[in-house]
Design an enzyme around this catalytic site. Sequence first.
Site, short mmCIF file in Angstrom:
data_model
loop_
_atom_site.label_atom_id
_atom_site.label_comp_id
_atom_site.label_asym_id
_atom_site.label_seq_id
_atom_site.Cartn_x
_atom_site.Cartn_y
_atom_site.Cartn_z
N GLU A 67 0.82 -1.21 0.00
CA GLU A 67 0.00 0.00 0.00
C GLU A 67 0.86 1.26 0.00
OE1 GLU A 67 -4.17 -0.72 1.86
OE2 GLU A 67 -3.28 0.87 3.04
N LYS B 93 -14.28 0.74 -3.76
CA LYS B 93 -15.35 1.21 -2.88
C LYS B 93 -16.40 1.96 -3.68
CE LYS B 93 -12.34 1.93 1.10
NZ LYS B 93 -11.74 2.92 1.97
N HIS C 129 7.02 -27.09 -1.15
CA HIS C 129 6.32 -28.18 -1.84
C HIS C 129 5.17 -27.66 -2.68
CE1 HIS C 129 8.53 -31.33 0.42
NE2 HIS C 129 8.72 -30.30 1.22
O1 PA5 Z 1 -3.17 1.59 5.88
C1 PA5 Z 1 -4.28 2.08 5.75
O2 PA5 Z 1 -4.48 3.29 5.86
C2 PA5 Z 1 -5.48 1.21 5.45
O3 PA5 Z 1 -5.13 -0.13 5.28
C3 PA5 Z 1 -6.49 1.29 6.58
O4 PA5 Z 1 -5.90 0.85 7.76
C4 PA5 Z 1 -7.73 0.45 6.29
O5 PA5 Z 1 -8.28 0.81 5.06
C5 PA5 Z 1 -8.77 0.64 7.39
O6 PA5 Z 1 -9.12 1.98 7.51
P1 PA5 Z 1 -9.87 2.52 8.77
O7 PA5 Z 1 -9.02 2.33 9.95
O8 PA5 Z 1 -10.12 3.96 8.48
O9 PA5 Z 1 -11.15 1.73 8.91
#
Ligand code: PA5
Length: 447
Positions: free
Chosen positions: A289, A424, A310
Amino acid sequence: MTNITLSIEKTLNIISKSDIEHYKLQAEKYINVLHDGSGKGNDFLGWLNLPSTISEQEIAAMEKTAERLRKQCEIVVIIGIGGSYLGAKAIIEALSNSFNWLQTKRKNPIIVFAGQNISEDYLFELQTLLQDKKFGIVCISKSGTTTEPALAFRLLKKQLENQQGKAAGKDLIVCITDKSRGALRTLTTQEGYDTYVIEDNIGGRFSVLSPVGLLPIAIAGFNIRELIKGAICMQNACGKDIPFEQNIAAQYAAIRNALYQKGKKIEILVNFQPKLHYMAEWWKQLYGESEGKEHKGIFPASVDFTTDLHSMGQWIQDGERTIFETVISVNKPNANVIFPKTDDNLDGLNFLAGKRVDEINKMAELGTMLAHVDGGVPNIKIEMPELNEFYLGELIYFFEKSCGISGYILEVNPFDQPGVEAYKKNMFALLEKPGYEDATKAIKQRL
Ligand code: PA5
């Protein structure tokens, strides 16, 4: 205590001295950018000093909440997705007995996770499990508006209130969210739940050393002070004034970028210890990310060895040469199991009799590394003395720090995640969420 260490020797047949020199200069430049806050996403750098800035008061408060839930609950459900659950899951799995679930005499509640998927079967099975149990909920969402945890929270909160009554249920719910924004904050204030704050300047995937990770880890019965101590140790060992030659976070950032430049587009995080499976899941989110942007970025993958030798072993040994491996090697197991001798030796394994199982595992590790390096897969090795809170704290901070430097070397903003919004938008359009009318119309035309 000794620190975790990094070995890069087995990459040097692919990257030259001048490559290293180039990326060393890059790492040195960007560690400064990170520290002086002059880079992209600089409003999300709270994690950088988090281990040393977390207050005694907050640690003590978390320990108290954890103690209360441990006493009151057979099961605690941690609700969250992405950075709001992976860090806690990684540490809890790494420290837990592998057969935790089956242990009947328990000191601590069973920790289960929810809100990390939208599977009806998963939620039904969880609701069924919780039916006759005293359970608590920790709901974690920084934005307070993420669909997956919000769905799970609504379902489980209702179940808890039905089972315990609204007043008693209230004491079994803790919410961790933004200090003032989002639906979860509004609900928390309205209902008077116990609560912790995720600071504005800490993004989800960098939040494991905040209450997001620390509270669930404490509820599971682990020592968050040791975890923080380990993280502080690594914070000091990877500071901006620590020379490149001693700074393993800077070195890891430099080497993986040098390998990427040589066409090694996939990094496989390897463990020989299945308890680290979720550490790799956390790491994949952290790097995936943070770096997968602008059509750039190493693809983070992972395997559990020897299990996956394996299944994926063939590909790694002989497939396309676009990969490198980073092995997390744990020096000392917590247990001591000696392999026995048999009179008939039917399986032919008497040559191993008297050895510890870990010795056999270590030879599998060494043999695999040599075979993969010979096969054209460069190898980075991270050694941990043992699996405990302290070294896991070091490992977490090491990966976070390196990720910040590495993302900057790649010239992306490591602290945002604009790409996550695309699914989303489509999902809400397809579900006909109010406000999405135009998107609904557009998407329906495509189907
Ligand atoms: O690293 C990030 O920002 C994301 O993976 C969030 O943690 C994830 O989308 C969850 O978001 P939130 O804590 O706002 O529900």
